[in-house]
Design an enzyme around this catalytic site. Structure first.
Site, PDB file in Angstrom:
ATOM      1  N   ASP A 365       0.926  -1.262  -0.069  1.00  0.00           N
ATOM      2  CA  ASP A 365       0.156   0.028  -0.007  1.00  0.00           C
ATOM      3  C   ASP A 365       0.755   1.223  -0.138  1.00  0.00           C
ATOM      4  O   ASP A 365       1.812   1.328   0.864  1.00  0.00           O
ATOM      5  CB  ASP A 365      -0.837  -0.223   1.178  1.00  0.00           C
ATOM      6  CG  ASP A 365      -1.881   1.070   1.052  1.00  0.00           C
ATOM      7  OD1 ASP A 365      -2.786   1.142   0.579  1.00  0.00           O
ATOM      8  OD2 ASP A 365      -1.593   1.944   2.368  1.00  0.00           O
ATOM      9  N   GLU A 403       1.595  -0.503  -4.985  1.00  0.00           N
ATOM     10  CA  GLU A 403       0.707   0.627  -5.385  1.00  0.00           C
ATOM     11  C   GLU A 403       1.710   1.867  -5.424  1.00  0.00           C
ATOM     12  O   GLU A 403       2.182   2.354  -4.382  1.00  0.00           O
ATOM     13  CB  GLU A 403      -0.373   0.845  -4.250  1.00  0.00           C
ATOM     14  CG  GLU A 403      -1.470   2.191  -4.623  1.00  0.00           C
ATOM     15  CD  GLU A 403      -2.320   2.352  -3.459  1.00  0.00           C
ATOM     16  OE1 GLU A 403      -3.258   2.451  -3.560  1.00  0.00           O
ATOM     17  OE2 GLU A 403      -1.859   2.320  -2.083  1.00  0.00           O
TER      18      GLU A 403
END
Length: 706
Positions: A365, A403
């Site tokens: 993330d 990401e």
């Protein structure tokens, strides 16, 4: 010398020999007496029947180990004040305690003192602090988040580490890590949300748990999924309202509330059993991991662990006294990857999940945070943690997915320092959405996305990226579901409690003529289903690694909420009744996944290059601003495959396409998204009678030639 003197000397010599032969009293080793600084956390030493404790705190002036029994979670059963002359090595405080000295103690924590930095709200010796490396966390009945957010003691209300490493045994025999490359189909799901709904078919005692998820493996096998990507399973604060799991409390312990039993020694076993079951079914398990921040938030947030141990040592600090924590995560704080011990903590966490839990890969993330120096600036060269992960013999071979952005940086493609990592391709998402929606000027962009995004991942001699590094997706947890994407023009996030201000306003969605799901006309309903199939086609016909979110295959809805991060209810749980109502969509997804797997020509390590021929409705692609159509022929001979001809009409009127290669009898129609089921996907194919094909408005047709 007379004989008596000789005897005396001889006797003295014998006594001396005997005294040397008697071994001296055995002294404890230095490690036994003082503890060992590595590994960090708690380590059970079987041969000594002892626990070794080690915690990193650079600026602490004193550290006290607190040990609790189950009968008194307020007052420590034992306290051990660490002496820096005996129990400190560098920046690590440590000690070793035999099991016989622990008595009934089975939980532990720390109290830390040091010079307080007022803005950072750090070093409060009254706070009971969790070990960052603990593998299992116990929340006492009196757990209270608010007490960790204000001055004063939170004894009896703080999370505690569990001393159970010496009791947890799991049989991994026969476990094999599945490997998927050209057949990789990533399926993003939420452990709880996948089976929590009463209509999931899972018994209530296991619904929403690791065990409940394992029971759904036959469904995933039928669908064709080969990789499950689990939304965060790191332990988080159960009182924060963080349903999604992106506010981690700890990076080593699995979330206890996802276990069907509340016994601390069973949580790991249930998680491992789930992973082993996936592997036995040939499905890889990837974890969505959140290492960029923690749930401690900003200077107003709770003190659970890192803040109290060494706030300035774990977090990036800003130059703004009113907001002392740098906030590149959008959640109040950012871990400082300029610090070697922070990078080590992440590496150790990854090793734990890989080695101890048999995880096959990780999706990071907001991975651009890894690129930030201690001052917050971006390291556009080789940020240390990337080379450290690559050099690790255990982590180097696993599937690593980024990401590639944070709140202030966008590094998609060649801008991201992890050269061999896969990346979530946000450009694929946006360009495909805009094209299918009907935006003008999108033909050239959508061609690049179908081809594998070589503009972002160039395979020239200098850079040599691979097409599979592009993780192609239309939807993820973050945003509309696929059904909501074709049902809402704007977000409807009122139930989140943020006055509809949370969640993105840039959705590139289109409601097909009516907003929402109330009193929908048959025409709008049919168009929505057709658009869903169009998205499905483009996803699975594109070069790269496809990913889609759980429930999209049966039109699951979140009622227009594009950010239900705190909706632990029917809005955030999958509604399995939709599977029964939308069997046609489920079938279409299942067939498209099987089609992709059966055609290795589609998913390649490299780009299609000379095997692809681009056309329009005729021999040339129409690149004009108002164009909404294109076609292509992908030749499969180099891959031992047949040829695939795809015609795409994103225009709102019918268009006649001319098939540019071969004769009509050579081709079979496999897909026509404008047709009802089962004709929309004809598994055996329907032979063409002519090379002209009239595509309905907003439809895609796929032909096959062996």
């Amino acid at each position: 010398m007379n004989r008596s003197n000789i005897d005396v000397l001889a006797g003295d010599s014998t006594d001396a020999a005997n005294s040397v032969a008697n071994p001296p009293k055995k002294r404890p080793t230095w490690d036994q007496a003082e503890g060992n600084p590595l590994p960090l956390g708690v380590r059970w030493i079987e041969e000594e029947q002892a626990f070794n404790f080690a915690v990193h705190s650079e600026h602490a002036e004193s550290v006290t180990l607190l040990l609790y029994s189950p009968t008194d979670l307020v007052n420590p059963l034992l306290t051990f004040r660490l002496n820096f002359l005996h129990n400190k090595s560098g920046r690590i405080w440590h000690c070793r305690i035999p099991l016989t000295n622990l008595g009934a103690a089975c939980y532990y924590a720390y109290s830390v003192s040091g010079e307080t930095v007022p803005q950072l709200h750090s070093f409060d010796p009254q706070k009971v602090l969790l070990d960052p490396y603990t593998k299992c966390i116990f929340f006492p009945p009196g757990f209270n988040r608010s007490l960790a957010m204000r001055e004063g003691s939170n004894a009896g209300s703080a999370p505690l580490g569990v001393l159970n490493d010496h009791r947890s045994i799991f049989d991994w025999s026969g476990d094999r890590h599945p490997h998927h490359d050209s057949d990789a189909i990533i399926y993003e799901l939420h452990v709880k949300g996948f089976t929590k709904n009463p209509n999931s078919g899972i018994d209530a005692s296991r619904a929403g748990t690791y065990a409940g998820l394992a029971e759904k493996i036959p469904y995933l096998k039928e669908l064709g999924v080969t990789v499950v990507e689990l939304m965060p399973v790191f332990q988080r604060d159960p009182q924060e309202g963080d349903y999604w799991g992106y506010m981690p409390l700890n990076f080593f312990a699995p979330h206890a509330q996802y276990a069907s039993t509340q016994r601390e020694d069973q949580q790991h076993l249930e998680f491992k059993s789930m992973v082993k079951a996936f592997h036995q079914a040939g499905i890889s398990v990837v974890l969505d991991v959140v290492y960029n921040h923690t749930c401690e938030g900003d200077h107003k947030g709770p003190i659970y662990s890192y803040k109290g141990l060494d706030s300035a040592g774990y977090y990036m600090v800003s130059s703004d006294p009113a907001n002392p924590y740098a906030n590149y995560s959008g959640t109040g704080n950012t871990l400082n990857f300029g610090q070697a011990h922070v990078r080590k903590m992440v590496i150790d966490s990854l090793r734990f999940w890989k080695r101890g839990m048999h995880i096959d890969g990780f999706r990071f993330d907001l991975a651009s945070v890894f690129s930030r120096n201690a001052d917050g600036s971006l390291n556009w060269g080789e940020a240390p943690i990337f080379s450290e992960i690559a050099a690790d013999p255990e982590l180097g071979p696993v599937r690593l997915i980024a990401e590639p952005w944070d709140t202030a940086a966008y590094q998609l493609g060649r801008g991201f320092p992890g050269l061999t990592w896969l990346q979530w391709n946000g450009r694929f998402r946006d360009d495909v959405r805009r094209f299918v929606k009907g935006d003008a000027g999108m033909v050239s962009d959508v061609m690049r996305r179908i081809y594998g995004s070589d503009d972002l991942f160039p395979d020239n001699r200098a850079e040599a990226y691979h097409a599979y590094q592009s993780v192609n997706y239309v939807t993820s947890h973050d945003g509309f579901t696929l059904y909501d994407l074709v049902s809402y023009d704007r977000k409807h996030n009122w139930k989140n409690g943020n006055n509809n201000q949370d969640g993105t306003d840039t959705n590139y969605s289109w409601n097909c003529g009516q907003e929402g799901d109330e009193a929908i006309s048959p025409a709008v309903r049919a168009l929505r289903r057709q658009q869903v199939k169009n998205f499905c086609c483009l996803l699975f016909l594109s070069n790269g690694t496809p990913m889609f979110r759980a429930g999209d295959e049966f039109l699951n809805t979140q009622f227009g909420n594009n950010n239900p991060y705190n909706q632990d209810n029917e809005m955030g749980w999958l509604d399995w009744s939709q599977l029964l109502s939308n069997q046609d969509i489920f079938r279409f997804f299942k067939c498209m996944i099987a089609f992709r797997k059966n055609h290795p020509s589609l998913s390649r390590s490299r780009f299609w290059r000379e095997d692809i021929a681009w056309y329009g409705v005729g021999p040339m692609v129409d690149f004009s601003y108002d164009s909404h159509s294109l076609s292509f022929c992908l030749h499969g001979a180099s891959q031992g495959d047949g040829d695939i001809y795809v015609m795409i009409n994103a225009y709102w009127e019918e268009l006649e396409f001319n098939v540019q290669e071969g004769t009509a009898p050579e081709w079979k129609r496999i897909v026509d998204t404008a047709l009802p089921t089962p004709d929309d996907f004809a598994e055996d194919g329907v032979r063409l009678e002519r090379t002209k094909y009239r595509l309905a408005p907003r439809s895609i047709v796929v032909l096959g030639r062996s």
